[in-house]
Design a protein around this motif. Sequence first.
Motif, short mmCIF file in Angstrom:
data_model
loop_
_atom_site.label_atom_id
_atom_site.label_comp_id
_atom_site.label_asym_id
_atom_site.label_seq_id
_atom_site.Cartn_x
_atom_site.Cartn_y
_atom_site.Cartn_z
N THR A 165 0.81 -1.22 0.00
CA THR A 165 0.00 0.00 0.00
C THR A 165 0.85 1.27 0.00
O THR A 165 0.30 2.37 -0.14
CB THR A 165 -0.94 0.03 1.23
N LEU A 166 2.16 1.16 0.15
CA LEU A 166 2.98 2.37 0.27
C LEU A 166 3.10 3.12 -1.05
O LEU A 166 3.01 4.35 -1.06
CB LEU A 166 4.37 2.01 0.81
N ARG A 167 3.32 2.41 -2.15
CA ARG A 167 3.38 3.11 -3.44
C ARG A 167 2.04 3.75 -3.80
O ARG A 167 1.99 4.92 -4.19
CB ARG A 167 3.84 2.15 -4.53
N PRO A 168 0.91 3.02 -3.68
CA PRO A 168 -0.37 3.69 -3.93
C PRO A 168 -0.61 4.89 -3.00
O PRO A 168 -1.15 5.91 -3.44
CB PRO A 168 -1.40 2.59 -3.69
N TYR A 169 -0.19 4.75 -1.74
CA TYR A 169 -0.34 5.86 -0.80
C TYR A 169 0.48 7.07 -1.26
O TYR A 169 -0.03 8.20 -1.28
CB TYR A 169 0.09 5.40 0.59
N HIS A 170 1.72 6.84 -1.63
CA HIS A 170 2.58 7.90 -2.15
C HIS A 170 1.95 8.57 -3.37
O HIS A 170 1.88 9.80 -3.47
CB HIS A 170 3.95 7.29 -2.51
N ASP A 171 1.46 7.75 -4.30
CA ASP A 171 0.92 8.28 -5.55
C ASP A 171 -0.40 9.01 -5.32
O ASP A 171 -0.70 10.01 -5.99
CB ASP A 171 0.74 7.16 -6.57
N ALA A 172 -1.21 8.51 -4.37
CA ALA A 172 -2.48 9.19 -4.06
C ALA A 172 -2.22 10.56 -3.44
O ALA A 172 -2.88 11.55 -3.79
CB ALA A 172 -3.33 8.33 -3.14
N LEU A 173 -1.28 10.63 -2.49
CA LEU A 173 -0.94 11.93 -1.91
C LEU A 173 -0.42 12.89 -2.98
O LEU A 173 -0.81 14.07 -3.02
CB LEU A 173 0.13 11.76 -0.82
N THR A 174 0.43 12.38 -3.85
CA THR A 174 0.98 13.21 -4.92
C THR A 174 -0.13 13.70 -5.85
O THR A 174 -0.20 14.89 -6.19
CB THR A 174 2.03 12.41 -5.72
N GLY A 175 -1.00 12.80 -6.25
CA GLY A 175 -2.11 13.17 -7.13
C GLY A 175 -3.04 14.18 -6.48
O GLY A 175 -3.50 15.13 -7.14
N PHE A 176 -3.32 13.99 -5.21
CA PHE A 176 -4.18 14.93 -4.50
C PHE A 176 -3.56 16.33 -4.46
O PHE A 176 -4.22 17.33 -4.77
CB PHE A 176 -4.43 14.43 -3.07
N LEU A 177 -2.30 16.41 -4.07
CA LEU A 177 -1.66 17.72 -3.95
C LEU A 177 -1.58 18.42 -5.29
O LEU A 177 -1.75 19.65 -5.37
CB LEU A 177 -0.27 17.56 -3.34
N ARG A 178 -1.34 17.69 -6.36
CA ARG A 178 -1.32 18.31 -7.69
C ARG A 178 -2.71 18.73 -8.14
O ARG A 178 -2.85 19.75 -8.83
CB ARG A 178 -0.72 17.31 -8.68
N SER A 179 -3.72 17.98 -7.74
CA SER A 179 -5.09 18.32 -8.17
C SER A 179 -5.56 19.63 -7.58
O SER A 179 -6.45 20.29 -8.16
CB SER A 179 -6.05 17.19 -7.79
N LEU A 180 -5.00 20.04 -6.46
CA LEU A 180 -5.42 21.30 -5.84
C LEU A 180 -5.07 22.51 -6.70
O LEU A 180 -5.66 23.59 -6.53
CB LEU A 180 -4.79 21.44 -4.46
N THR A 181 -4.10 22.36 -7.57
CA THR A 181 -3.69 23.51 -8.40
C THR A 181 -4.76 23.92 -9.38
O THR A 181 -4.75 25.04 -9.89
CB THR A 181 -2.39 23.16 -9.17
N ALA A 182 -5.72 23.02 -9.65
CA ALA A 182 -6.78 23.34 -10.61
C ALA A 182 -7.75 24.38 -10.06
O ALA A 182 -8.53 24.95 -10.80
CB ALA A 182 -7.54 22.09 -11.01
#
Length: 352
Positions: free
Chosen positions: A334-351
């Motif tokens: 679950t660590l890679r998905p967790y890393h990628d989900a956090l990354t995706g979330f933080l990038r999505s805020l820029t919209a």
Amino acid sequence: MEELVDAAVELIGIRSTADRPDDLQRALDLVVGLVGPGFPVRRFSSGGKPSVLIGPPSPRVVLNAHLDVVPGEASQFAARREGDLLYGRGAHDMKCAALVMAAVFRSLAPKLPYPLALQLVTDEEVGGFDGTGHQVAQGVTADFVVIGEQSNLRVVAESKGIMQVRLTATGRTAHAAYPWLGSNALLTILEAVRRLMERFPVPSEEVWSTTVNVAKIETGNTAFNVVPSSATAWLDIRFVPSDADLFDRLGEIAGPGVSVHLDAMGAPHHADPSCREVRLLQEAAESVGFDGSLLRKHGSADGRFYSARGVNAVIFGPGGDGQHGPKEYVDLRTLRPYHDALTGFLRSLTAG
């Protein structure tokens, strides 16, 4: 994530319990060192517990992690890997999540068009008042907070409150052979505990209701043949919002002859489940193969310090099991998905 696993083994090996201040500092320094140079680091200390904020004091988002753990056997501080599971004290609660958050912060903080901060504390397991609580009192705030406690990539928007309470009673000592000449304070406390447990019975299954744990009952007795003249019970109470006034009612529930003393209090935590950030975090979890559904937590967490200030704070962490137990583990898958989900979330805020 293999490099992260190596760091996790080292971090789990540090016995960062509340009674070992040098190890609390070692754990903190290790993670700060992994983040690396180039970021502003503000150091805090309260009640002998160190903490840091890496980044600005009023960011758009705070990633919050605690590095302290509950006590355990010496063997639990020697991490061991069995396939996709990494065992050890703090593996799930929550040293591995802290390392993932540190890696995400290191990668994204210089690139995002808004300020991001990493908050590392060392006292969550003993109440959080000298870590997150102290930093918030010193003016640290955010628009949104993600706390890396375990959740298997579900989003926790609500947690119970906590009360740590002592019940005390006094009586009259006497020789145990002539109990009618005394007044047994322990029996008064036992009756108070009985009344409380009748009001809040131990659930037979998971349920969203107030629970009472009797952690300790003691007297000052040092001999069998003495009627105890004083007695104390320690209670850990996890309460739902509808029982927010419970402390005011404890004396009446406990009954006559019992005094109620509040040692620690933490309000329930709540985040608006319909806010944009929660929805984006759920979508980020879904994008990496998890359902990202909402979850309620029975345990208290540091999010309550932010929600008390009107800041939405959620728990969002990797998978595993056994926290505070002898077989605690994090599921490395679950660590890679967790890393990628956090990354995706933080990038999505820029919209927005």
